[in-house]
Enzyme design. Structure first.
Site, PDB file in Angstrom:
ATOM      1  N   THR A  56       1.087  -1.176   0.011  1.00 23.05           N
ATOM      2  CA  THR A  56       0.119   0.015  -0.107  1.00 23.05           C
ATOM      3  C   THR A  56       0.756   1.436   0.107  1.00 23.05           C
ATOM      4  O   THR A  56       0.578   2.174  -0.683  1.00 23.05           O
ATOM      5  CB  THR A  56      -0.823  -0.008   1.311  1.00 23.05           C
ATOM      6  N   CYS A 116      -4.960 -13.141   4.037  1.00 25.13           N
ATOM      7  CA  CYS A 116      -5.909 -13.513   5.083  1.00 25.13           C
ATOM      8  C   CYS A 116      -6.821 -14.527   4.275  1.00 25.13           C
ATOM      9  O   CYS A 116      -7.866 -15.222   4.709  1.00 25.13           O
ATOM     10  CB  CYS A 116      -6.970 -12.325   5.183  1.00 25.13           C
ATOM     11  N   TYR A 122      10.824   4.740   8.267  1.00 25.61           N
ATOM     12  CA  TYR A 122       9.354   4.559   8.695  1.00 25.61           C
ATOM     13  C   TYR A 122       8.892   3.140   8.930  1.00 25.61           C
ATOM     14  O   TYR A 122       9.590   2.072   8.411  1.00 25.61           O
ATOM     15  CB  TYR A 122       8.212   5.030   7.754  1.00 25.61           C
ATOM     16  N   ALA A 123       7.967   2.746   9.835  1.00 24.05           N
ATOM     17  CA  ALA A 123       7.655   1.439   9.821  1.00 24.05           C
ATOM     18  C   ALA A 123       6.184   1.217   9.903  1.00 24.05           C
ATOM     19  O   ALA A 123       5.427   2.122  10.628  1.00 24.05           O
ATOM     20  CB  ALA A 123       8.248   0.646  11.130  1.00 24.05           C
ATOM     21  N   TYR A 136     -33.619   0.399   8.562  1.00 25.53           N
ATOM     22  CA  TYR A 136     -34.402  -0.912   8.962  1.00 25.53           C
ATOM     23  C   TYR A 136     -35.323  -1.169   8.130  1.00 25.53           C
ATOM     24  O   TYR A 136     -36.067  -0.128   7.307  1.00 25.53           O
ATOM     25  CB  TYR A 136     -35.279  -0.388  10.345  1.00 25.53           C
TER      26      TYR A 136
END
Lengths: 574, 574
Positions: B23, B51, B288-289, B435
């Site tokens: 990303t 995933c 950065y991490a 609803y």
């Protein structure tokens, strides 16, 4: 709160025994075991499943008793409430604090005193003063009795054709359910599109789906009258067309049932609704009002609104009871969150449409995206169309509309909470939502909408609608369409006159692009064209992304009901 | 941002090409067309569907290519990114701003300079130093290669029995997927219950469902080692038991992959994670991490946390890229929203469990309810169990857990946004959610949870847990259980020694109740017993509602997997 400490006994009369009224009654009892609570309902049923009525007609709900699980006896047993059905409050004497009640079965009347009165009269179907409006083959739908009337008519007469006048929730639910019963259905809608809680472009997806299911849809069609014969009813339109059918369902909207309140001199709000404060109190301190008959505040605009939905009605009933029992409780307003099942589609919306936002004077814009409801590599993913309306400048989220098959109601509920919390696009990007492949994507559609809005607000990309794009191209020749889809996608359809350069080949073909024209860039959904816009603008081109992409265009402009996802071409990180 | 204005060219190296890293790379390119972007990935695949890996093993995802839709070539084509797979960054020279990269195929190394470095190394499966941990029949799951190894082993060896050690997300997803492949599965969990993101009571619903599906579940079981033979692997437990199986899946958790960061002298956080500020910057301004390796802030407690989930990783990648390109962007923290599919159950959670809230020193309590996912009169309604954790005093919502069949992820996402917005129980009661009968009820389960919490906070009802209730009754005789269900319900099971008075007959039987004892009132789900408590307390009785009702009790204490809805008895307005 020991009863022995309380005196004297409070007497509360509730006008209307459904939704808000029934909720108020039950809450009152829980708060005050000693109060005398009388609930007066004009129809024969209390606390019935009014949102389920169309599904009984369609046969989805087959058991009559499921619509009317509660009875006056069950209210008596559970809550010691005196629920009186087929009785109507016909007058309020505010000075004497009494109401006059008419027994509908014999027309006799009696007077009943109150300490506090709660009005929950609801809204009635609008029946304009047109020739033939009283026809026996013309139905409206509000009560259990109305439902049985339609269902019995269908069972008895075996009608083949129905005309549904009005295409809001009831109209479309009835269109679906009559179709499920095997009828030919024509829907007549005065406006340009069905379902005013959607913008025209989103509503066109519903149009396509209705037509797919064999529903004939007449838009911008004004009904001027009805004529009944022994075996048919004819609906006449302003343009002279006459529609013959076996029954007419009239569902052009509802109006607050405020005759009683008006005659009692209570202050009224917009379109004859009952005016209440945040505690649900009317202009008379002993009279409260709740539900479809009252004017509420639209939480997004802060302006008065009429929102006839079950959710707010139930909440208001509870709030009125709280205040009557001395518990401070306020209704914060409605935002009109709603969802419609239309055959296989789910269509949900919350807050303002773009049209409504602009009509309210807000400097609003919207993004349109076509995300999958869950990870595309997990079986069963379905593409939805999501439109999120925001305020320019602040990035505040104003509304959301989503149409698809699965996961649509979830995203609208998420947006509903975000709107309630006055969140901005930046907040949407940060929402930490539950993800696993069968349920969502690591970047949920709502996160994605936030990213897209942020990119516009940050000036990373300009956006135009298809209407604007096509007008710009047609008008002055200073703009040109750039199709960044693959050759394979283009072979299945495209826009004449557009330049074609797949995004993945764009960097090598920059020389071929005109620097003196604005490039209006599209792909299937808007993701790849956004990447293309970033490439182009950094190389000094003037460009804008066409919102919604070619897929949205085909659905809105061409009536295509085909899914419009990018097929394997836009799965890269966004 | 015309490129001609920019100089010199920025060079960014990204360590790790999945989720956060991928990303970040894509966002960097969109923000800076000119930058040199190198993404170095140790495995053979970039931006893969991590995933989805268990579902490939189980056969739900059948097409290998679906796991690895992206390739180094597709990153090159779309984003002009140099993605290098099977290469590992083995050292960082911060002074020189270089990294040493090892080509895993031949072991050769090279040095690459950077202006900015992004670490997205992820987390590795914990593999404790136990005898036999290197067995060939012992697997962990992290990469595509790991997935193929398990799948190939199953195809080749046709194993009959599997031992899954550890019962978090991966452990349970693997248990399900191995079961789907026809294996006998034993799950070994060190703790008292599976899935630490649920409280013990809620997790017991998962225990029941696992057992329903033939999964053997060993809780409080400590593995001391493994022993492999030519055709089996033996897992030894601390209590001496030995489990024979054909393969072992080790999934006892993950640890931040921070060796590189530690060796480079970057500041570390809890459990060896990489410390970053809100801009995702490490203690080195040029590094950065993001992702599973970094310490984040838990938005509910404000404390440091490790939350290894795909959603936050993706968001962090985008934020790191923004900041590198000079766009201010901050990560507001995680709340651990997550969802698990377990056979037919959906199990979702967000924020703090009650256990975690109390461990964090918060004066917390919770309500437990068993609402239907949509109107019960509409076909297909399913009962879910919902637990909402709140702070006493303020009413602030701290967490939610829900388990059921359908609509569970929606309610948890709604609660996730509410928690993000720091909403209270009062705010939950007001949420205006979409609803219609196929999707929800006029009072959504989340509204209901708000009402229940509000009633407790307002002192309208006291609440005890089943553990507390049974202890009070057993201990001192000053408390007695009152079962307010119907005779019909009691005939199907009840609690010995409880008084039985259906709520609808309670008012007539008040004389029979002891005034010198505390009445601990229950029904099937907690709704009717709440009404009973309101009646009792107003008549001067000391009473408390037993949270969750008899249905929850049977599930938690008796391992019943049966649905526990009130059947037609608690449908009155609440």
């Amino acid at each position: 709160m020991d009863l022995t400490e309380r005196s004297p006994i409070m007497k509360v009369i509730i006008v209307g025994g459904v939704a808000g009224g029934a909720t108020a009654a039950a809450r009152l009892r829980r708060l005050d075991e000693n109060a005398e609570i009388i609930m007066i309902e004009r129809s024969g049923y209390v606390s019935y499943a009014n949102c389920g009525l169309p599904y009984y007609i369609g046969g989805t709900i087959t058991d009559r008793s499921k619509l009317t699980l509660q009875t006056p006896q069950s209210f008596r047993n559970r809550f010691d409430i005196d629920a009186r059905v087929r009785q109507e409050v016909v007058a309020i004497d505010r000075a004497a604090r009494t109401v006059t009640v008419r027994r509908l079965d014999d027309g006799t009347e009696y007077v009943e005193g109150y300490d506090k009165l709660i009005l929950s009269p609801g809204a009635r179907p609008v029946t304009p003063d047109l020739p033939g409006i009283d026809a026996g083959r013309l139905f409206t739908l509000r009560t259990v009795e109305d439902t049985y009337a339609v269902a019995d008519f269908i069972d008895r007469e075996q009608p083949r054709r129905a005309t549904v006048v009005g295409a809001g929730f009831i109209g479309l639910e009835m269109a679906e359910n009559l179709r499920e019963r095997g009828l030919e259905v024509t829907v007549v809608q005065r406006g340009e599109h069905v379902m005013p809680v959607f913008d025209a472009d989103m509503a066109s997806l519903l149009h396509n789906h209705l037509r797919e299911h064999g529903v004939e849809l007449l838009l911008k069609a004004d009904v001027t009258g009805f004529e009944e014969t022994s075996d048919a009813i004819f609906t006449t339109l302003a343009d002279g067309r006459v529609l013959e059918s076996d029954l007419v369902m009239l569902s052009i909207g509802v109006a607050p049932e405020s005759t009683l309140a008006r005659e009692a001199g209570l202050e009224l709000g917009m379109r004859g609704s009952i005016k209440v404060d945040a505690t649900m109190r009317t202009s008379d301190p002993d009279i409260y009002a709740v539900g479809d008959a009252v004017e509420v505040t639209n939480v997004v605009t802060g302006s008065p609104a009429l929102i006839a939905l079950a959710g707010p009605a139930n909440k208001q009933g509870r709030i009125a009871a709280d205040n009557i029992c001395g518990r401070e409780s306020e209704f914060g307003g409605s935002q009109g969150s709603s969802v419609l099942k239309l055959f296989e589609l789910d269509a949900a919306s919350t807050g303002l449409t773009l049209t409504a936002a602009r009509a309210a004077g807000i400097d609003a814009d919207a993004v349109i995206l076509s995300p999958a409801n869950h990870a595309t590599y997990y079986p069963g993913a379905e593409t939805m169309t999501l439109k999120v309306v925001f305020e320019r400048g602040t990035g505040r989220i104003l509304g959301g509309q989503a149409i698809g098959r699965g996961g649509v109601d979830k995203r609208i509920d998420v947006l509903a909470v975000a709107i309630r919390a006055r969140m901005t696009a930046a907040d949407l990007t940060e929402l930490d939502l539950a993800y696993a492949p069968p349920y969502s994507s690591a970047k949920d559609p709502v996160n994605m909408a936030g990213f897209m809005i942020e990119n516009i607000l940050d000036g990373l990309v300009d956006q135009v609608t298809w209407d604007e794009a096509l007008e710009l191209v047609a008008e002055d020749g200073d703009a040109i369409l750039l199709d960044t889809r693959t050759a394979g996608e283009r072979s299945r359809g495209g826009i004449e006159g557009a330049l074609n350069i797949p995004v993945d080949e764009l960097r090598e073909h920059l020389d071929e692009l005109p620097r003196d024209k604005r490039l209006l860039v599209f792909c299937a959904s808007g993701l790849r064209s956004y990447v293309a816009c970033r490439i182009l603008s950094q190389h000094g081109f003037s460009c804008a992304n066409v919102a919604g992409g070619y897929g949205f265009h085909t659905q809105v402009k061409r009536g295509s009901a085909a899914p419009h996802a990018c097929v394997g071409d836009c799965g890269l990180p966004v």
